[in-house]
Design an enzyme around this catalytic site. Sequence first.
Site, PDB file in Angstrom:
ATOM      1  N   ASP A   1       4.222 -30.498   3.709  1.00 56.40           N
ATOM      2  CA  ASP A   1       4.846 -29.296   4.269  1.00 56.40           C
ATOM      3  C   ASP A   1       3.799 -28.241   4.605  1.00 56.40           C
ATOM      4  OD1 ASP A   1       6.580 -27.299   4.956  1.00 56.40           O
ATOM      5  OD2 ASP A   1       7.337 -26.954   2.927  1.00 56.40           O
TER       6      ASP A   1
ATOM      7  N   HIS B   1       6.754 -27.413  -2.213  1.00 51.28           N
ATOM      8  CA  HIS B   1       6.909 -26.046  -2.724  1.00 51.28           C
ATOM      9  C   HIS B   1       6.670 -25.973  -4.227  1.00 51.28           C
ATOM     10  CE1 HIS B   1       9.131 -23.924   0.778  1.00 51.28           C
ATOM     11  NE2 HIS B   1       8.361 -24.905   1.220  1.00 51.28           N
TER      12      HIS B   1
ATOM     13  N   ASP C   1       1.317 -22.385   8.048  1.00 50.49           N
ATOM     14  CA  ASP C   1       1.223 -21.739   6.736  1.00 50.49           C
ATOM     15  C   ASP C   1       1.773 -22.639   5.629  1.00 50.49           C
ATOM     16  OD1 ASP C   1       3.756 -21.302   8.002  1.00 50.49           O
ATOM     17  OD2 ASP C   1       4.257 -19.817   6.479  1.00 50.49           O
TER      18      ASP C   1
ATOM     19  N   HIS D   1       4.478 -25.894  11.243  1.00 51.19           N
ATOM     20  CA  HIS D   1       3.939 -24.575  10.887  1.00 51.19           C
ATOM     21  C   HIS D   1       2.611 -24.701  10.164  1.00 51.19           C
ATOM     22  CE1 HIS D   1       5.449 -24.753   6.661  1.00 51.19           C
ATOM     23  NE2 HIS D   1       6.478 -25.373   7.179  1.00 51.19           N
TER      24      HIS D   1
ATOM     25  N   GLU E   1       6.325 -19.431   8.780  1.00 49.54           N
ATOM     26  CA  GLU E   1       7.640 -20.057   8.563  1.00 49.54           C
ATOM     27  C   GLU E   1       8.111 -19.841   7.137  1.00 49.54           C
ATOM     28  OE1 GLU E   1      10.620 -23.053   7.494  1.00 49.54           O
ATOM     29  OE2 GLU E   1       8.649 -22.820   6.610  1.00 49.54           O
ATOM     30  N   GLU E   2       7.196 -19.974   6.186  1.00 46.08           N
ATOM     31  CA  GLU E   2       7.589 -19.957   4.778  1.00 46.08           C
ATOM     32  C   GLU E   2       8.122 -18.600   4.328  1.00 46.08           C
ATOM     33  OE1 GLU E   2       8.036 -22.515   3.259  1.00 46.08           O
ATOM     34  OE2 GLU E   2       6.590 -24.072   3.812  1.00 46.08           O
TER      35      GLU E   2
ATOM     36  N   ASP F   1      11.329 -30.452  14.937  1.00 43.14           N
ATOM     37  CA  ASP F   1      10.641 -29.672  13.907  1.00 43.14           C
ATOM     38  C   ASP F   1      10.684 -30.454  12.593  1.00 43.14           C
ATOM     39  OD1 ASP F   1       9.331 -27.570  12.663  1.00 43.14           O
ATOM     40  OD2 ASP F   1      11.052 -26.220  12.640  1.00 43.14           O
TER      41      ASP F   1
END
Length: 449
Positions: free
Chosen positions: A119, A424, A85, A83, A153-154, A179
């Site tokens: 990520d 994150h 984002d 992803h 996605e997030e 993924d």
Amino acid sequence: MTAPSSPDHEAIERFRRLLRIPTISYTDESRVDTARFEEFRDALADAYPALHERLEREVVDGHSLLYRWRGTSDRDPLVLMAHQDVVPVVESEWEHEPFAAAIVGDGNTAELHARGAIDDKGSLVAIMEAVERLVGQGFTPSRDVYLAFGHNEETAGGGARAIVEVLRERKVRPMLVLDEGGAVVDGVIPGITVPTAMIGVAERGVMTLTLTVREGGGHASTPPAFPATARLARAIGRLHRHPFPTRMAPPVRAMFATLAPHAPQPLRALFSNLAVTGPVLARILTLRGAEMNAIVRTTAVVTELAGAPGENVLATRARASVNIRLLTGDTVAGATERVRRVVGDPRVEIEVRHGSDPSPVSPWRGAAWRTLASAVHRSLGEEVVATPYVQLGASDSRWFTVLSDHVYRFTPFHLTRAERDALHSHNERIRVQVWLRGIDFYRELIAAC
Ligand SMILES: [Zn+2]
């Protein structure tokens, strides 16, 4: 670290340029700076000219990207997902500016500090590097290769789902979908000291329940015997005292069976006789921290709480959100029923705000699995043990389970505990050498398919 103008050095510089574009997702979509996604898309085209010349690119659902690399056959393609984002940052918490992509240290331990370094631009850019190099070598895959890069996605947005819709209409049936997910880790499973490639064969379901208690209200100076807030607190207390039962789901059993030969006694005996030792092992694992607890049971935790709108009024409505992560084998309906039973109070209304059951389980035997495992060995080290596991968080790959029975979740980076904790959070970073080996993994995988 790497000599200037060497291929590795240039790859790292491309990676840094892409990390500097803050493609941040916000739950409140009006806050998303869509121009950044356009900038990112253009930067990809600029950085990977051979790929963009050879592959077909479609923009789906505004900013998601779907590339198709035609192989000698269009049957049973390979899908590589990532992803674009990233999650927001609290800049003051970072040691290095989160969108400067600073390189810290040198030699084999040099680190790249940036939001998205792992990520998930770490994967996305490594995939692009792998394809660009293969195209440059004149390689043609034996089957089609799709690159599917969602843009939200997030925040559990619809980008990846829209890609799945496009592929479904075209009757695309992938032989393997990969993924983000587990990484190569050390020391996560008790007693296991060999590096382990944790390949997610399933992911847990996610649901949120709202618990509501209503009453007449009134002044806080004359409260009733059992106000709404106290009734709600009692319900929360009961939930907390009665966690979901422990259980060894089939992929979790498979993980311990795979790791058993690498464990010292008496753990080896414990891991390899799960028919007998399963319940005991599950109970031991609940005491080994939050991660181990979450692999052997459905977890539930109260997150949001709301009561009266003022300090001196009674709540006419007291409310709690319960976030539940369903282990393979449990369902939204079953978990709701269990919460109702444990709360045991008809005056506590229980409502499903949203929910999705756990994903289907992909096999850890057969051609697709072997292809993945051997790409791990060839690129990341012969000593790395590839094992199935149940991924604890949700990913975009769950949408692809309608297209393929072989959906896997694995990020080809060897990460320390501290590096995984920074996802994150602040100081997200990846060791440069670790990222470069990730490119090798994707190259091996594409070539082997
Ligand atoms: Zn991610």
